[in-house]
Design an enzyme around this catalytic site. Structure first.
Site, PDB file in Angstrom:
ATOM      1  N   ASN A   1      34.063 -28.954  54.835  1.00 12.44           N
ATOM      2  CA  ASN A   1      35.437 -28.858  55.354  1.00 12.44           C
ATOM      3  C   ASN A   1      35.976 -27.431  55.452  1.00 12.44           C
ATOM      4  O   ASN A   1      36.799 -27.137  56.294  1.00 12.44           O
ATOM      5  CB  ASN A   1      36.396 -29.755  54.572  1.00 12.44           C
TER       6      ASN A   1
ATOM      7  N   GLU B   1      33.829 -28.707  41.756  1.00 12.53           N
ATOM      8  CA  GLU B   1      35.080 -28.848  42.522  1.00 12.53           C
ATOM      9  C   GLU B   1      34.936 -30.127  43.331  1.00 12.53           C
ATOM     10  O   GLU B   1      34.246 -30.140  44.350  1.00 12.53           O
ATOM     11  CB  GLU B   1      35.281 -27.639  43.456  1.00 12.53           C
TER      12      GLU B   1
ATOM     13  N   CYS C   1      40.416 -31.413  50.173  1.00 12.94           N
ATOM     14  CA  CYS C   1      40.240 -32.046  48.864  1.00 12.94           C
ATOM     15  C   CYS C   1      41.547 -32.229  48.107  1.00 12.94           C
ATOM     16  O   CYS C   1      41.760 -33.234  47.451  1.00 12.94           O
ATOM     17  CB  CYS C   1      39.276 -31.218  48.021  1.00 12.94           C
TER      18      CYS C   1
ATOM     19  N   GLU D   1      37.997 -22.130  40.358  1.00 13.26           N
ATOM     20  CA  GLU D   1      37.650 -21.105  41.339  1.00 13.26           C
ATOM     21  C   GLU D   1      38.932 -20.336  41.636  1.00 13.26           C
ATOM     22  O   GLU D   1      40.027 -20.823  41.377  1.00 13.26           O
ATOM     23  CB  GLU D   1      37.096 -21.749  42.620  1.00 13.26           C
TER      24      GLU D   1
HETATM   25  N1  LIG Z   1      37.606 -29.669  44.919  1.00 17.11           N
HETATM   26  C1  LIG Z   1      37.226 -28.917  45.927  1.00 17.11           C
HETATM   27  O1  LIG Z   1      37.348 -27.700  45.905  1.00 17.11           O
HETATM   28  C2  LIG Z   1      36.650 -29.569  47.162  1.00 17.11           C
HETATM   29  C3  LIG Z   1      36.575 -28.826  48.323  1.00 17.11           C
HETATM   30  C4  LIG Z   1      36.035 -29.402  49.470  1.00 17.11           C
HETATM   31  C5  LIG Z   1      35.576 -30.711  49.436  1.00 17.11           C
HETATM   32  N2  LIG Z   1      35.653 -31.404  48.288  1.00 17.11           N
HETATM   33  C6  LIG Z   1      35.198 -32.803  48.263  1.00 17.11           C
HETATM   34  O2  LIG Z   1      33.967 -32.913  48.959  1.00 17.11           O
HETATM   35  C7  LIG Z   1      33.852 -34.199  49.568  1.00 17.11           C
HETATM   36  C8  LIG Z   1      33.483 -34.058  51.015  1.00 17.11           C
HETATM   37  O3  LIG Z   1      32.403 -33.199  51.179  1.00 17.11           O
HETATM   38  P1  LIG Z   1      30.927 -33.715  51.401  1.00 17.11           P
HETATM   39  O4  LIG Z   1      30.955 -35.005  52.158  1.00 17.11           O
HETATM   40  O5  LIG Z   1      30.139 -32.586  51.955  1.00 17.11           O
HETATM   41  O6  LIG Z   1      30.456 -34.009  49.911  1.00 17.11           O
HETATM   42  P2  LIG Z   1      28.997 -34.411  49.378  1.00 17.11           P
HETATM   43  O7  LIG Z   1      29.149 -34.623  47.917  1.00 17.11           O
HETATM   44  O8  LIG Z   1      28.411 -35.469  50.204  1.00 17.11           O
HETATM   45  O9  LIG Z   1      28.110 -33.099  49.653  1.00 17.11           O
HETATM   46  C9  LIG Z   1      28.444 -31.854  49.133  1.00 17.11           C
HETATM   47  C10 LIG Z   1      27.215 -30.964  49.104  1.00 17.11           C
HETATM   48  O10 LIG Z   1      26.287 -31.492  48.172  1.00 17.11           O
HETATM   49  C11 LIG Z   1      24.993 -31.593  48.769  1.00 17.11           C
HETATM   50  N3  LIG Z   1      24.280 -32.677  48.099  1.00 17.11           N
HETATM   51  C12 LIG Z   1      24.267 -33.988  48.423  1.00 17.11           C
HETATM   52  N4  LIG Z   1      23.515 -34.664  47.537  1.00 17.11           N
HETATM   53  C13 LIG Z   1      23.050 -33.770  46.632  1.00 17.11           C
HETATM   54  C14 LIG Z   1      22.214 -33.858  45.481  1.00 17.11           C
HETATM   55  N5  LIG Z   1      21.697 -35.013  45.084  1.00 17.11           N
HETATM   56  N6  LIG Z   1      21.942 -32.737  44.798  1.00 17.11           N
HETATM   57  C15 LIG Z   1      22.465 -31.546  45.172  1.00 17.11           C
HETATM   58  N7  LIG Z   1      23.254 -31.404  46.265  1.00 17.11           N
HETATM   59  C16 LIG Z   1      23.543 -32.495  46.987  1.00 17.11           C
HETATM   60  C17 LIG Z   1      25.298 -31.812  50.241  1.00 17.11           C
HETATM   61  O11 LIG Z   1      24.192 -31.498  51.037  1.00 17.11           O
HETATM   62  C18 LIG Z   1      26.479 -30.861  50.428  1.00 17.11           C
HETATM   63  O12 LIG Z   1      26.022 -29.538  50.591  1.00 17.11           O
HETATM   64  C19 LIG Z   1      35.197 -34.846  49.354  1.00 17.11           C
HETATM   65  O13 LIG Z   1      35.124 -35.726  48.271  1.00 17.11           O
HETATM   66  C20 LIG Z   1      36.109 -33.682  49.019  1.00 17.11           C
HETATM   67  O14 LIG Z   1      37.246 -34.029  48.291  1.00 17.11           O
HETATM   68  C21 LIG Z   1      36.169 -30.867  47.155  1.00 17.11           C
HETATM   69  O1  LIG Z   2      39.040 -29.076  50.383  1.00 18.29           O
HETATM   70  C1  LIG Z   2      39.430 -28.190  49.666  1.00 18.29           C
HETATM   71  C2  LIG Z   2      38.837 -26.897  49.834  1.00 18.29           C
HETATM   72  C3  LIG Z   2      39.319 -25.846  48.929  1.00 18.29           C
HETATM   73  C4  LIG Z   2      38.757 -25.521  47.730  1.00 18.29           C
HETATM   74  N1  LIG Z   2      39.443 -24.493  47.202  1.00 18.29           N
HETATM   75  C5  LIG Z   2      40.455 -24.184  48.060  1.00 18.29           C
HETATM   76  C6  LIG Z   2      41.421 -23.231  47.978  1.00 18.29           C
HETATM   77  C7  LIG Z   2      42.310 -23.142  49.032  1.00 18.29           C
HETATM   78  C8  LIG Z   2      42.205 -23.991  50.128  1.00 18.29           C
HETATM   79  O2  LIG Z   2      43.107 -23.895  51.145  1.00 18.29           O
HETATM   80  C9  LIG Z   2      41.248 -24.938  50.212  1.00 18.29           C
HETATM   81  C10 LIG Z   2      40.385 -25.028  49.173  1.00 18.29           C
END
Ligand SMILES: NC(=O)c1ccc[n+]([C@@H]2O[C@H](COP(=O)([O-])OP(=O)(O)OC[C@H]3O[C@@H](n4cnc5c(N)ncnc54)[C@H](O)[C@@H]3O)[C@@H](O)[C@H]2O)c1
Ligand SMILES: O=CCc1c[nH]c2ccc(O)cc12
Length: 527
Positions: free
Chosen positions: A190, A287, A321, A501
């Protein structure tokens, strides 16, 4: 003797070039002026030893799509054990040199990287639009945030220091803040470049090396980052990119030379990453996802609350997220809130993400679009009312007919037990619910296994801080939403993650503290 050495050098150089099938032209140059419907990617997207590297085998390649058109940008073969090992070893060799530099020296290189990135901000933003589907307006903001992140950690690097501790008898101890070694970063799709920067900039500032694996759905800008770091003077091998999905990620988590894994993604994958890291007693930052509450009290400034709710739900097509997707509105102002929020949601311009006026682009993939639309259908079945949106959207431009667009959706009549209120949708869907009292809404807001973020709108200062204190989440926004910044810590409570982070707090997660104890007198031995 001299000639022999030279012959040796050229022999190994050519062997290395042939073996790694390196590509020399910078990726951004190839992608210069990226536009929808025309970008073709033939160059390899892995990067280690300071150059782009072709995967050993084209087998198991997965298509990478352009979300706004549905076109295939390239086929991405995943890295296997051998490639992962090469990348990790290349990182380790660079780490041994980089970790010996002073913070000032490391900071100077990072500042140069930030300068280069700022110079190419618009071109990089266009690539992000092509690969992610978000609007150019948002993508430019994202790349600006990435530049700020590199600058911020460049500034932190020279400030890293230990402590001097006086002990009895003139003895003393001091602490040294030391890097961890090779860190792995695994990112979601994202915020492709922002996530790569938020992991690599603090890691490098602290003297570590990084092997980064972007999401296979948005693999391009991490490689552009690698090339910018190289151009800025980061040693070859210090920042590496390996492409692939779960299997490649798992190889990275298990590699014995990796000291730490910083992961951004879903809760189920985060749990697996933690399990794999535990086997090697590696540190983790997680995260993960969220289902954050946004609480709007009747004494709020209503226009700001409405704007805040939109910012909390519709950036990056709702695929954020920390979005405040559970919107609790005090009953007395619910009708006015809904009227205004629906009016503004209907006015959101959906379509070509490259156009200045567009405010919502395409979702990341066809399955993600279908999943989000499925959530809306399920919500209706469970008794929610669709006040607007929630439908597939087909732009008039024929080029965009195959894109993954939908109209942003507001759901009314929601209850805490509905799927749309309990599960992370990761799409442009806002669920609105009434509440009566502060005590009640806090209990309902906290009744979730997630704890990434939260928000409150009120004019009552005391209430704002009381609510912030009582919400079980890593961030609470008061009278705004999603005003994240590289200078403030970001990370989840409960199942939304471990560690932080951004901000100074992140230093704790990319360093280890060594204690040195110094005797100034004679040894008093009991033996
Ligand atoms: N908290 C945050 O900062 C934050 C930021 C962005 C997205 N997200 C979360 O991410 C999710 C959406 O992203 P997504 O669909 O890419 O998530 P995902 O968990 O499907 O994948 C994330 C990453 O992990 C890798 N991956 C998948 N299986 C793995 C394994 N078994 N071992 C190691 N790596 C593996 C994927 O290839 C990808 O690079 C949502 O739940 C969103 O809330 C959180
Ligand atoms: O999806 C969330 C991605 C994210 C993780 N850390 C940060 C900080 C600031 C942002 O605007 C997005 C995010």
């Amino acid at each position: 003797m001299h000639a022999r050495l030279l012959r040796h050098f050229f022999f190994f150089f050519f062997l290395r070039q042939k073996f790694l099938k390196m590509s020399q032209q910078p990726l951004l140059q190839l992608l210069h002026n990226a536009s929808l419907g025309s970008l073709e990617l033939k160059e390899p997207l892995n990067f280690w030893c300071g150059a782009r590297v072709q995967a050993r085998s084209a087998g198991n390649a997965e298509p990478v799509y352009e979300p706004a058109t549905g076109r295939v940008l390239c086929d991405l073969p995943p890295c296997g054990a051998e490639e992962v090992d090469q990348a990790v070893r290349s990182a380790h060799a660079a780490y041994l040199k980089w970790s010996r530099l002073s913070g000032m020296e490391r900071g100077r290189v990072l500042l140069e990287a930030a300068r280069i990135m700022r110079e190419r901000l618009v071109d990089i933003a266009k690539v992000e639009v092509v690969n992610n589907g978000k609007t150019l307006t948002e993508a430019k903001g994202n790349i600006h945030m990435a530049v700020q992140g590199i600058e911020y950690f460049a500034g932190i690097a020279p400030t890293l220091a230990g402590q001097h501790i006086q002990m009895p008898g003139g003895c003393f101890a001091y602490t040294r803040r030391e890097p961890l070694g090779v860190c792995v970063g695994i990112g979601a799709w994202n915020f492709p470049l922002v996530l790569a920067v938020m992991k690599s900039a603090p890691a490098l500032a602290c003297g570590n090396a990084m092997v980064y694996k972007p999401s296979p759905m948005a693999p391009i800008t991490a490689v552009i980052l690698a090339e910018i770091y190289k151009e800025a003077g980061v040693p070859d091998g210090l920042f590496n990119v390996v492409q692939g999905g779960a299997e490649t990620g798992s190889l990275l988590c298990h590699h014995p030379m990796v000291a730490k894994v910083s992961f951004t993604g879903s809760v189920p994958t985060g749990k697996k990453v933690m399990e794999m890291a535990a086997k090697g007693v590696k540190q983790v930052t997680l995260e993960l996802g969220g289902k954050s509450p946004l609480i709007i009290f009747k004494d709020c400034e209503l226009e700001n609350a409405v704007k805040g709710a939109l910012m909390a739900n519709f950036l990056t097509q709702g695929q954020v997220c920390c979005n405040g997707t559970r919107v609790y509105v005090q009953r007395d102002i619910l009708p006015q809130f809904l009227e205004e929020v629906v009016k503004r949601t209907k006015a959101i311009a959906v379509g070509d993400p490259m156009l200045d006026g567009t405010r919502m682009g395409a979702l990341i993939s066809r399955p993600q679009l279908d999943k989000v639309l499925g959530f809306v259908k399920e919500a209706q079945k469970q008794g929610a009312r669709v006040l607007c949106g929630g439908e597939p959207f087909v732009p008039s431009d024929p080029k965009l007919k195959g894109g993954y667009f939908m109209s942003p959706c507001v759901l009314d009549n929601c209850r805490d037990d509905m799927t749309c209120v309990k599960e992370e949708i990761f799409g442009p869907v806002m669920s609105v619910m009434p509440f009566d009292t502060e005590e009640e809404v806090l209990q309902r807001a906290n009744n979730t296994t997630f704890g990434l973020a939260s928000g409150v709108f009120t004019r009552d200062v005391a209430r704002a801080h009381r609510v912030a204190e009582n919400l079980q989440a890593g961030t609470c926004f008061i009278n705004n939403y999603n005003t994240n910044s590289v200078v403030v810590p970001f990370g989840g409570y409960k199942m939304s993650g471990i560690g932080k982070e951004n901000g100074q707090a992140v230093i704790e997660y990319y360093t280890q503290l060594k204690t040195v104890v110094v005797e100034m007198g004679d040894v008093q031995s009991l033996f």
